[in-house]
Scaffold this motif. Structure first.
Motif, PDB file in Angstrom:
ATOM      1  N   HIS A  38       0.814  -1.230   0.000  1.00 42.91           N
ATOM      2  CA  HIS A  38       0.000   0.000   0.000  1.00 42.91           C
ATOM      3  C   HIS A  38       0.843   1.273   0.000  1.00 42.91           C
ATOM      4  CE1 HIS A  38       0.633   0.866   4.312  1.00 42.91           C
ATOM      5  NE2 HIS A  38       0.728  -0.452   4.402  1.00 42.91           N
ATOM      6  N   CYS A  39       2.107   1.177   0.369  1.00 41.18           N
ATOM      7  CA  CYS A  39       2.994   2.366   0.318  1.00 41.18           C
ATOM      8  C   CYS A  39       3.620   2.558  -1.049  1.00 41.18           C
ATOM      9  CB  CYS A  39       4.108   2.256   1.357  1.00 41.18           C
ATOM     10  SG  CYS A  39       3.498   2.382   3.023  1.00 41.18           S
ATOM     11  N   LYS A  40       3.357   1.619  -1.985  1.00 40.56           N
ATOM     12  CA  LYS A  40       4.026   1.633  -3.290  1.00 40.56           C
ATOM     13  C   LYS A  40       3.041   1.699  -4.471  1.00 40.56           C
ATOM     14  CE  LYS A  40       8.344   1.085  -2.151  1.00 40.56           C
ATOM     15  NZ  LYS A  40       9.032   0.053  -2.870  1.00 40.56           N
ATOM     16  N   ILE A  41       1.752   1.666  -4.176  1.00 47.23           N
ATOM     17  CA  ILE A  41       0.751   1.560  -5.245  1.00 47.23           C
ATOM     18  C   ILE A  41       0.047   2.907  -5.431  1.00 47.23           C
ATOM     19  CG2 ILE A  41      -1.425   0.443  -5.881  1.00 47.23           C
ATOM     20  CD1 ILE A  41      -0.468  -2.008  -4.228  1.00 47.23           C
ATOM     21  N   LEU A  42      -0.074   3.328  -6.702  1.00 48.70           N
ATOM     22  CA  LEU A  42      -0.726   4.601  -7.009  1.00 48.70           C
ATOM     23  C   LEU A  42      -2.030   4.349  -7.761  1.00 48.70           C
ATOM     24  CD1 LEU A  42       2.310   5.408  -6.535  1.00 48.70           C
ATOM     25  CD2 LEU A  42       1.994   7.134  -8.298  1.00 48.70           C
ATOM     26  N   PHE A  43      -3.088   5.017  -7.315  1.00 50.49           N
ATOM     27  CA  PHE A  43      -4.362   4.999  -8.023  1.00 50.49           C
ATOM     28  C   PHE A  43      -4.231   5.765  -9.339  1.00 50.49           C
ATOM     29  CE2 PHE A  43      -8.165   7.787  -8.653  1.00 50.49           C
ATOM     30  CZ  PHE A  43      -9.049   6.826  -9.098  1.00 50.49           C
ATOM     31  N   GLY A  44      -4.788   5.220 -10.420  1.00 52.49           N
ATOM     32  CA  GLY A  44      -4.794   5.911 -11.717  1.00 52.49           C
ATOM     33  C   GLY A  44      -5.752   5.188 -12.644  1.00 52.49           C
ATOM     34  N   THR A  45      -6.167   5.857 -13.726  1.00 45.87           N
ATOM     35  CA  THR A  45      -7.181   5.247 -14.602  1.00 45.87           C
ATOM     36  C   THR A  45      -6.760   5.154 -16.077  1.00 45.87           C
ATOM     37  OG1 THR A  45      -8.269   7.387 -14.913  1.00 45.87           O
ATOM     38  CG2 THR A  45      -9.076   5.993 -13.120  1.00 45.87           C
ATOM     39  N   ASP A  46      -5.896   6.068 -16.550  1.00 45.57           N
ATOM     40  CA  ASP A  46      -5.441   6.042 -17.943  1.00 45.57           C
ATOM     41  C   ASP A  46      -6.599   6.170 -18.936  1.00 45.57           C
ATOM     42  OD1 ASP A  46      -3.656   5.944 -20.045  1.00 45.57           O
ATOM     43  OD2 ASP A  46      -3.003   3.894 -19.707  1.00 45.57           O
ATOM     44  N   ASN A  47      -7.524   7.096 -18.677  1.00 46.20           N
ATOM     45  CA  ASN A  47      -8.639   7.386 -19.591  1.00 46.20           C
ATOM     46  C   ASN A  47      -9.504   6.162 -19.921  1.00 46.20           C
ATOM     47  OD1 ASN A  47      -6.404   9.302 -19.903  1.00 46.20           O
ATOM     48  ND2 ASN A  47      -7.603  10.260 -21.499  1.00 46.20           N
ATOM     49  N   THR A  48      -9.489   5.138 -19.085  1.00 44.09           N
ATOM     50  CA  THR A  48     -10.256   3.933 -19.420  1.00 44.09           C
ATOM     51  C   THR A  48     -11.730   4.055 -19.047  1.00 44.09           C
ATOM     52  OG1 THR A  48      -9.709   3.033 -17.246  1.00 44.09           O
ATOM     53  CG2 THR A  48      -8.328   2.326 -19.103  1.00 44.09           C
ATOM     54  N   GLY A  49     -12.021   4.851 -18.019  1.00 48.95           N
ATOM     55  CA  GLY A  49     -13.386   4.898 -17.519  1.00 48.95           C
ATOM     56  C   GLY A  49     -13.737   3.699 -16.647  1.00 48.95           C
ATOM     57  N   ASP A  66     -13.975   1.367 -13.301  1.00 47.99           N
ATOM     58  CA  ASP A  66     -14.229   1.770 -11.911  1.00 47.99           C
ATOM     59  C   ASP A  66     -13.091   1.272 -10.996  1.00 47.99           C
ATOM     60  OD1 ASP A  66     -15.246   2.626  -9.513  1.00 47.99           O
ATOM     61  OD2 ASP A  66     -16.811   1.081  -9.413  1.00 47.99           O
ATOM     62  N   PHE A  67     -11.935   1.903 -11.121  1.00 49.17           N
ATOM     63  CA  PHE A  67     -10.787   1.528 -10.289  1.00 49.17           C
ATOM     64  C   PHE A  67     -11.060   1.820  -8.815  1.00 49.17           C
ATOM     65  CE2 PHE A  67      -8.625   1.729 -14.346  1.00 49.17           C
ATOM     66  CZ  PHE A  67      -7.694   0.708 -14.243  1.00 49.17           C
ATOM     67  N   GLU A  68     -11.759   2.935  -8.570  1.00 49.30           N
ATOM     68  CA  GLU A  68     -12.009   3.284  -7.172  1.00 49.30           C
ATOM     69  C   GLU A  68     -12.883   2.225  -6.501  1.00 49.30           C
ATOM     70  OE1 GLU A  68     -13.478   7.198  -6.353  1.00 49.30           O
ATOM     71  OE2 GLU A  68     -13.557   6.777  -4.189  1.00 49.30           O
TER      72      GLU A  68
END
Ligand SMILES: [Zn+2]
Length: 317
Positions: free
Chosen positions: A275-286, A288-290
């Motif tokens: 959890h200290c090494k992972i970044l949330f991101g989506t890359d314009n995919t749309g 639902d990563f969150e």
């Protein structure tokens, strides 16, 4: 909870500046890392789309509190250091997305890393394996269909069977062979990446892409473009994230979404551990990563690292 989307582009997948801000508003995303894509001699032109630093800085000038500007000049850029210096003075915060047909072992990449180390920029990069790519030369229907079937339809399965089938039909076989071009892959050599991690401890490396995420498991696929099924044992990215304080990952793109969806038990372990090494991101995919990340019900401090803190720390030092 504050959120940074650490992997977005403008003018990709039909997303212009207004739609980008609109997406961020609708999903309560406070800031995003806005990334370029620059490759001067892309070997297969229809795999490449230039995403320029001018556009990134134009959106940044409009929304300075929301946009964290990134730019990865092509490693072949003449006067690379001058280019980085000029953009650093304009507010550049990171180098990315580096998505180029080079390998980590190449001298040109060593020089590149020396420059971004000097200017104290984190590096976000894309890993993808070499393959044969079908390149149509006419806009006819058959070639359009083959373009789809050979280049990723059904996650690589159609390519596998079509290639096998074509061995029995010489017209198709000749046609396919005439239209296949070698795609040399993007920064896919893990062993040399590891050497670079040791050689440049002052550079923070952030990995992503199909080859990166397929290696969440220790036996990456032969046919599938994005691997499926349970993860029996974790692969090399788990070891690198554990061993190197300067190694991170972003979960964006179909590849990240797929990797974190294929084995929920192992994914929960992976998120808890890194959890200290992972970044949330989506890359314009749309995608639902969150929702996906939240579905593992991690404690708030770990979620806060993934959604905000890790990315924030990397660009503020
Ligand atoms: Zn990207």
């Amino acid at each position: 909870m504050q959120k940074i989307d650490a992997h977005l582009h403008v003018n990709l997948a039909g997303v212009d500046a207004d739609q980008l801000i609109d997406y961020m508003d609708r999903h309560d995303v406070d800031k995003c890392w806005l990334l370029t894509w620059e490759e001067l001699d892309a070997p297969i032109s229809n795999l490449y789309q230039n995403l320029s630093p001018e556009e990134v800085f134009r959106v940044h000038d409009q929304y300075p509190d929301r946009i964290v500007p990134f730019y990865a000049p092509d490693p072949k850029t003449k006067n690379l250091e001058g280019t980085i210096k000029k953009h650093r003075e304009k507010g550049l915060r990171g180098c990315g997305e580096l998505k180029v047909t080079h390998k980590w072992e190449e001298r040109i990449i060593g020089n590149y890393l020396r420059v971004i180390d000097k200017y104290d920029l984190p590096l976000l990069f894309h890993m993808e394996e070499p393959r044969m790519h079908y390149v149509p030369d006419k806009p006819d229907v058959i070639q359009q269909v083959l373009d789809k079937l050979m280049n990723g339809a059904l996650n690589g399965i159609t390519k596998h069977y079509l290639t096998k089938f074509s061995e029995k039909t010489s017209i198709l076989k000749d046609h396919i062979e005439d239209h296949l071009t070698y795609f040399p892959g993007y920064l896919y050599d893990f062993a040399n990446l590891e050497k670079r991690l040791r050689q440049f401890p002052g550079v923070d490396f952030i990995g992503h892409g199909p080859h990166f995420w397929n290696n969440i498991s220790d036996n990456p696929p032969e046919i599938l473009f994005h691997d499926k099924g349970d993860i029996d044992r974790f692969g090399i990215i788990d070891r690198l994230l554990t061993s190197y304080p300067n190694f991170y990952c972003d979960i964006s793109g179909r590849s990240g979404f797929n990797a974190l969806s294929r084995d929920r038990e192992k994914t929960k372990l992976f998120l808890e551990k890194h959890h200290c090494k992972i970044l949330f991101g989506t890359d314009n995919t749309g995608f639902d990563f969150e929702g996906l990340v939240r579905s593992f019900q991690l404690p708030d401090d770990k979620l806060n690292n993934i959604f905000f803190d890790n990315a924030d720390r990397l660009v503020t030092g």
